[in-house]
Design a protein around this motif. Structure first.
Motif, PDB file in Angstrom:
ATOM      1  N   GLU A 286       0.822  -1.220   0.000  1.00  0.00           N
ATOM      2  CA  GLU A 286       0.000   0.000   0.000  1.00  0.00           C
ATOM      3  C   GLU A 286       0.849   1.261   0.000  1.00  0.00           C
ATOM      4  O   GLU A 286       0.503   2.260  -0.627  1.00  0.00           O
ATOM      5  N   ARG A 287       1.992   1.207   0.721  1.00  0.00           N
ATOM      6  CA  ARG A 287       2.788   2.435   0.815  1.00  0.00           C
ATOM      7  C   ARG A 287       3.451   2.770  -0.527  1.00  0.00           C
ATOM      8  O   ARG A 287       3.606   3.938  -0.863  1.00  0.00           O
ATOM      9  N   VAL A 288       3.792   1.781  -1.301  1.00  0.00           N
ATOM     10  CA  VAL A 288       4.381   2.047  -2.623  1.00  0.00           C
ATOM     11  C   VAL A 288       3.302   2.596  -3.558  1.00  0.00           C
ATOM     12  O   VAL A 288       3.527   3.533  -4.326  1.00  0.00           O
ATOM     13  N   LYS A 289       2.121   2.005  -3.430  1.00  0.00           N
ATOM     14  CA  LYS A 289       0.998   2.484  -4.246  1.00  0.00           C
ATOM     15  C   LYS A 289       0.708   3.963  -3.928  1.00  0.00           C
ATOM     16  O   LYS A 289       0.559   4.784  -4.834  1.00  0.00           O
ATOM     17  N   ALA A 290       0.671   4.255  -2.624  1.00  0.00           N
ATOM     18  CA  ALA A 290       0.401   5.633  -2.204  1.00  0.00           C
ATOM     19  C   ALA A 290       1.467   6.591  -2.744  1.00  0.00           C
ATOM     20  O   ALA A 290       1.156   7.696  -3.220  1.00  0.00           O
ATOM     21  N   TYR A 291       2.718   6.138  -2.718  1.00  0.00           N
ATOM     22  CA  TYR A 291       3.819   6.977  -3.219  1.00  0.00           C
ATOM     23  C   TYR A 291       3.658   7.232  -4.723  1.00  0.00           C
ATOM     24  O   TYR A 291       3.812   8.352  -5.197  1.00  0.00           O
ATOM     25  N   LEU A 292       3.341   6.176  -5.460  1.00  0.00           N
ATOM     26  CA  LEU A 292       3.183   6.294  -6.916  1.00  0.00           C
ATOM     27  C   LEU A 292       2.032   7.240  -7.254  1.00  0.00           C
ATOM     28  O   LEU A 292       2.140   8.078  -8.159  1.00  0.00           O
ATOM     29  N   VAL A 293       0.940   7.138  -6.502  1.00  0.00           N
ATOM     30  CA  VAL A 293      -0.223   7.995  -6.758  1.00  0.00           C
ATOM     31  C   VAL A 293       0.089   9.444  -6.430  1.00  0.00           C
ATOM     32  O   VAL A 293      -0.125  10.343  -7.251  1.00  0.00           O
ATOM     33  N   LYS A 294       0.667   9.626  -5.222  1.00  0.00           N
ATOM     34  CA  LYS A 294       0.980  10.989  -4.785  1.00  0.00           C
ATOM     35  C   LYS A 294       1.903  11.711  -5.745  1.00  0.00           C
ATOM     36  O   LYS A 294       1.790  12.915  -5.947  1.00  0.00           O
ATOM     37  N   ASN A 295       2.829  10.964  -6.304  1.00  0.00           N
ATOM     38  CA  ASN A 295       3.814  11.589  -7.190  1.00  0.00           C
ATOM     39  C   ASN A 295       3.419  11.480  -8.657  1.00  0.00           C
ATOM     40  O   ASN A 295       4.242  11.723  -9.541  1.00  0.00           O
ATOM     41  N   GLN A 296       2.199  11.073  -8.862  1.00  0.00           N
ATOM     42  CA  GLN A 296       1.630  10.982 -10.221  1.00  0.00           C
ATOM     43  C   GLN A 296       2.506  10.179 -11.171  1.00  0.00           C
ATOM     44  O   GLN A 296       2.717  10.540 -12.316  1.00  0.00           O
ATOM     45  N   MET A 297       3.049   9.120 -10.639  1.00  0.00           N
ATOM     46  CA  MET A 297       3.901   8.247 -11.457  1.00  0.00           C
ATOM     47  C   MET A 297       3.081   7.125 -12.095  1.00  0.00           C
ATOM     48  O   MET A 297       3.548   6.472 -13.014  1.00  0.00           O
ATOM     49  N   ALA A 298       1.894   6.885 -11.546  1.00  0.00           N
ATOM     50  CA  ALA A 298       1.079   5.805 -12.096  1.00  0.00           C
ATOM     51  C   ALA A 298      -0.386   6.169 -11.957  1.00  0.00           C
ATOM     52  O   ALA A 298      -0.777   6.864 -11.014  1.00  0.00           O
ATOM     53  N   ASP A 299      -1.162   5.680 -12.899  1.00  0.00           N
ATOM     54  CA  ASP A 299      -2.588   5.977 -12.850  1.00  0.00           C
ATOM     55  C   ASP A 299      -3.393   4.690 -12.630  1.00  0.00           C
ATOM     56  O   ASP A 299      -2.828   3.607 -12.479  1.00  0.00           O
ATOM     57  N   LYS A 300      -4.676   4.829 -12.656  1.00  0.00           N
ATOM     58  CA  LYS A 300      -5.580   3.712 -12.407  1.00  0.00           C
ATOM     59  C   LYS A 300      -5.318   2.566 -13.388  1.00  0.00           C
ATOM     60  O   LYS A 300      -5.332   1.388 -13.006  1.00  0.00           O
ATOM     61  N   ASP A 301      -5.080   2.929 -14.646  1.00  0.00           N
ATOM     62  CA  ASP A 301      -4.845   1.895 -15.662  1.00  0.00           C
ATOM     63  C   ASP A 301      -3.636   1.024 -15.303  1.00  0.00           C
ATOM     64  O   ASP A 301      -3.640  -0.183 -15.489  1.00  0.00           O
ATOM     65  N   PHE A 302      -2.597   1.709 -14.798  1.00  0.00           N
ATOM     66  CA  PHE A 302      -1.396   0.946 -14.422  1.00  0.00           C
ATOM     67  C   PHE A 302      -1.728  -0.089 -13.333  1.00  0.00           C
ATOM     68  O   PHE A 302      -1.400  -1.265 -13.462  1.00  0.00           O
ATOM     69  N   PHE A 303      -2.396   0.366 -12.284  1.00  0.00           N
ATOM     70  CA  PHE A 303      -2.693  -0.549 -11.176  1.00  0.00           C
ATOM     71  C   PHE A 303      -3.595  -1.694 -11.631  1.00  0.00           C
ATOM     72  O   PHE A 303      -3.418  -2.850 -11.237  1.00  0.00           O
ATOM     73  N   GLU A 304      -4.536  -1.362 -12.484  1.00  0.00           N
ATOM     74  CA  GLU A 304      -5.428  -2.412 -13.010  1.00  0.00           C
ATOM     75  C   GLU A 304      -4.665  -3.418 -13.860  1.00  0.00           C
ATOM     76  O   GLU A 304      -4.879  -4.632 -13.779  1.00  0.00           O
ATOM     77  N   SER A 305      -3.725  -2.890 -14.652  1.00  0.00           N
ATOM     78  CA  SER A 305      -2.973  -3.798 -15.531  1.00  0.00           C
ATOM     79  C   SER A 305      -2.088  -4.742 -14.708  1.00  0.00           C
ATOM     80  O   SER A 305      -1.924  -5.917 -15.052  1.00  0.00           O
ATOM     81  N   ILE A 306      -1.536  -4.217 -13.619  1.00  0.00           N
ATOM     82  CA  ILE A 306      -0.708  -5.081 -12.754  1.00  0.00           C
ATOM     83  C   ILE A 306      -1.584  -6.143 -12.093  1.00  0.00           C
ATOM     84  O   ILE A 306      -1.216  -7.330 -12.019  1.00  0.00           O
ATOM     85  N   ASP A 307      -2.753  -5.727 -11.615  1.00  0.00           N
ATOM     86  CA  ASP A 307      -3.667  -6.695 -11.001  1.00  0.00           C
ATOM     87  C   ASP A 307      -4.057  -7.783 -12.009  1.00  0.00           C
ATOM     88  O   ASP A 307      -4.102  -8.974 -11.676  1.00  0.00           O
TER      89      ASP A 307
END
Lengths: 325, 375
Positions: free
Chosen positions: B298-319
């Motif tokens: 969760e903390r890496v996800k939060a970091y990626l979101v906060k810093n706009q390094m990844a969007d919803k599509d990225f997280f969905e594609s990884i899942d």
């Protein structure tokens, strides 16, 4: 062919030296194996000639000796470990039986563990406790290990080199009370018998004595002393695997058999020999296979060890009994 | 009087309770905030962080798949890594291909980093073999179940590296319980005396089956290293950045002749010891809930979101990818064939062995006798 008269300790030393000369991956490791040359001087001078990277004075931790030897073998080395005395091998028991013995099988044959563990064994030197034991059956009971015992200088020289060349782990028992016995040693290995073979050390027709390590000499002396009967002595040499054909051929010829070892008789290596001989030579046997060995007790204080250890008289007493059937 | 009272209070020589609030290296807070540390840092591109995130998600998914397979009777047992993903991915990704890793039996995440096919990790737990990969091909040794035994193998291997020259290093994984084992302590002694290029990576997940750390130690584990003569460091084991940084540094020290380091990765076993264990008998639910807030993913996800390094599509594609890999592993696990009976005698020795050959032949002919009857 060239021969030289050497003590068993010196023959071991020469064998190790030869193996180290022939293969730079061969390492010697153990407690006091460096400057001191080992408590029995088996590694005398090796550190001087091959350096501290190849002859390693280890911390005093037997599990560590075998455990790190496994790691060195995984990196491509061929470690030869010295366990200072038989009774000190038990701290290394997990590393030998659960790790070293099983690793090839567990890796589906991808890993090779060419580790030799040298153990001076047996009594008769007046030592304090834990210095006179015969733990071979613990290791012959463990799949994945090869277990051998030399009985004379020539075999010491030859078998240690064969053990080091072997791709499997080898537990190498040395008869500590015979370290200073001298005999001619054939230095050319080309005609040497495989270290998996038993040899007929003395031919005879009436009864077979089966022995290994220090008891071979005892049996040869007993055979020599017996003026009435013709006694054959077979030196087992390889306890696992056992050279069954040499053993069974002898027993079939003589019809009688006595197994002699220093280890306790109960559940000892002789029990396995007796069972196999009974199964394979049943119709050739004139009498049951008898066993002579140590008692089912801890090894006694040294003032009592002459009672505990099989000697010429106890061996011949058993021979007498095989003729009473 | 309780046993603890009878034993008396811990000595007052600055001893610190082994489970006291830790002083540890942290570079990413549970909330996903990047923090500085005076000695340790790691510079990662957005793609590298996303790649770490992918690893974390996939190994958690594989773990869930294995748990499900066990519940369905397809695996005999499973040792879950849940909660320890960052400790394993952070350290596994710090390794070079030529470094050698010695795992215990829970390092499925490190196996992933070493390109071991996840299906071959399942063979041991399904009972079709004792190990399914070639350790030399992956520089990832067999799983070792006897606690701590592998630490000596790693120390010996590191001694081999020294003799070969070059700058490879060895890393050995073990848990908090293993630090009580003689072999682990012997491997500390050995590696220190030899100045061997080795990293001791202790995942302190707080529990050795049912025994808390207090049963193993009076001081924090990383501080044991000092007595053996090499540095010990505690890292937030749920912080993949910090684990990566600390492990890299320790490996670099090993490579450059500075000898061993003990890393204590402070983490938590979120699941049971194995599928046969029942943690409700010995630990409080509140403890688990507290650690859930420190989740390594969760903390890496939060970091990626906060810093706009990844969007919803990225997280969905990884899942989706994790799901696909999971299903593939499930399918191939079910297809793992039971070995032939004669496999019992295979690979025990390098060359023919008369005793084994005799047993095998006898048993084969015994089995053959049934075929005669049924024919």
């Amino acid at each position: 062919m060239s021969t030289e008269t050497l003590s068993l300790s010196r023959a071991m030393n020469e064998g190790l030296r030869k193996a180290m000369e022939n293969d730079p991956k061969v390492l010697v490791m153990g407690e006091d194996v460096g400057k001191l040359g080992g408590v029995f001087r088996v590694t005398d001078g090796l550190q001087k000639d091959f350096g501290e990277a190849r002859v390693i004075d280890t911390p005093l931790a037997e599990s560590g000796i075998v455990g790190t030897a496994i790691g060195l073998a995984l990196r491509g080395y061929r470690p030869v470990c010295e366990i200072q005395f038989d009774g000190f091998v038990f701290p290394a028991f997990n590393q030998i039986t659960s790790q070293l013995a099983k690793m090839r099988m567990r890796s589906l044959g991808t890993l090779e563990l060419p580790v030799v563990i040298r153990i001076p064994f047996g009594g008769g030197i007046g030592a304090v406790e834990h210095h006179s034991e015969s733990p071979e059956a613990y290791f012959t009971h463990t799949g994945g290990l090869r277990v051998v015992a030399c009985s004379n200088p020539s075999d010491a020289y030859t078998m240690i080199q064969q053990a080091i060349a072997c791709p499997d782990p080898v537990i190498f028992f040395e008869p500590k009370r015979r370290y200073w016995d001298k005999a001619p040693v054939e230095l050319d290995l080309s005609a040497a018998a495989s270290f998996e073979s038993a040899v007929v050390a003395r031919e005879g027709t009436d009864v077979t004595l089966l022995a290994y390590g220090p008891m071979v000499k005892t049996c040869l002396e007993a055979a020599q002393a017996d003026e009435e009967r013709s006694i054959e002595v077979v030196d087992i040499r390889s306890l696992n695997p056992l050279d069954e054909s040499t053993v069974m051929d002898s027993v079939r010829r003589t019809g009688r058999c006595v197994v002699v070892h220093e280890a306790p008789v109960f559940n000892g290596y002789g029990a396995e020999l007796a069972a196999r001989i009974t199964e394979k030579c049943f119709y050739h046997l004139e009498s049951p296979v008898l066993r002579v060995g140590g008692f089912s007790t801890p090894y006694p204080p040294s003032r009592l060890e002459d009672h505990y250890l099989p000697d010429l008289d106890r061996v011949l007493d058993a021979v007498d009994r095989t003729f009473e059937w | 009087m309780t046993i603890d009272a009878a034993r008396g209070a811990p000595p007052s020589t600055g001893a610190q309770s082994p489970s006291a609030p830790p002083e540890l290296v942290q570079l990413l807070t549970p909330e996903g905030e990047r923090v500085e540390h005076p000695e340790y840092d790691v510079e990662l591109t957005a793609d590298e962080i996303k790649s770490l995130y992918r690893d974390l998600v996939i190994v958690r998914r594989l773990d869930q798949e294995a748990l499900a397979l066990t519940r369905q009777g397809e695996l005999g047992v499973w040792a879950s890594l849940l909660g320890q993903e960052a400790a394993q991915i952070g350290s596994g990704r710090a390794l070079r291909p030529t470094d050698m890793a010695f795992p215990s039996y829970r390092e499925h995440g490190v196996a992933w980093c070493r390109d071991v096919d996840p299906v071959s990790v399942l063979g041991l737990f399904r009972g079709v073999n004792h190990s399914g990969w070639d350790p030399r091909e992956h520089n990832f040794h067999l799983y070792t179940i006897v606690i701590g035994s592998q630490s000596l193998h790693a120390a010996g291997y590191a001694m081999g590296i020294q003799r070969d020259g070059g700058d490879d290093a060895a890393i050995v994984y073990f848990g908090d319980g293993a630090t009580s084992e003689g072999d682990v302590n012997e491997s500390f002694v050995w590696s220190a005396a030899q100045n061997a290029p080795i990293v001791f990576f202790c995942q302190n997940n707080q529990w050795a089956i049912s025994e808390p750390l207090e049963r193993q130690s009076r001081i924090p584990l990383y501080r044991r290293a000092e007595g053996f003569g090499f540095p010990g460091i505690r890292v937030d084991g749920n912080d993949v950045f910090a684990v990566l940084a600390v492990t890299r540094k320790a490996l670099d020290n090993a490579r450059s002749g500075q000898g061993p380091t003990l890393i204590e990765a402070f983490t938590y076993r979120m699941g049971a010891h194995t599928t046969t264990d029942d943690p409700t008998r010995y630990r409080l639910e509140a403890e688990l809930e507290a650690w859930k807030l420190k989740d390594p993913i969760e903390r890496v996800k939060a970091y990626l979101v906060k810093n706009q390094m990844a969007d919803k599509d990225f997280f969905e594609s990884i899942d989706d990818e994790a799901k696909t890999i999971g299903s593939d592993v499930r399918r191939r696990c079910l297809e793992l064939p039971d070995p032939e009976a004669t496999a019992i005698w295979e690979n025990v020795y390098a060359t023919d062995h008369s005793l084994l050959a005799g047993e095998r032949d006898q048993f084969t002919s015994y089995l053959g006798s049934f075929e005669e009857v049924t024919r």
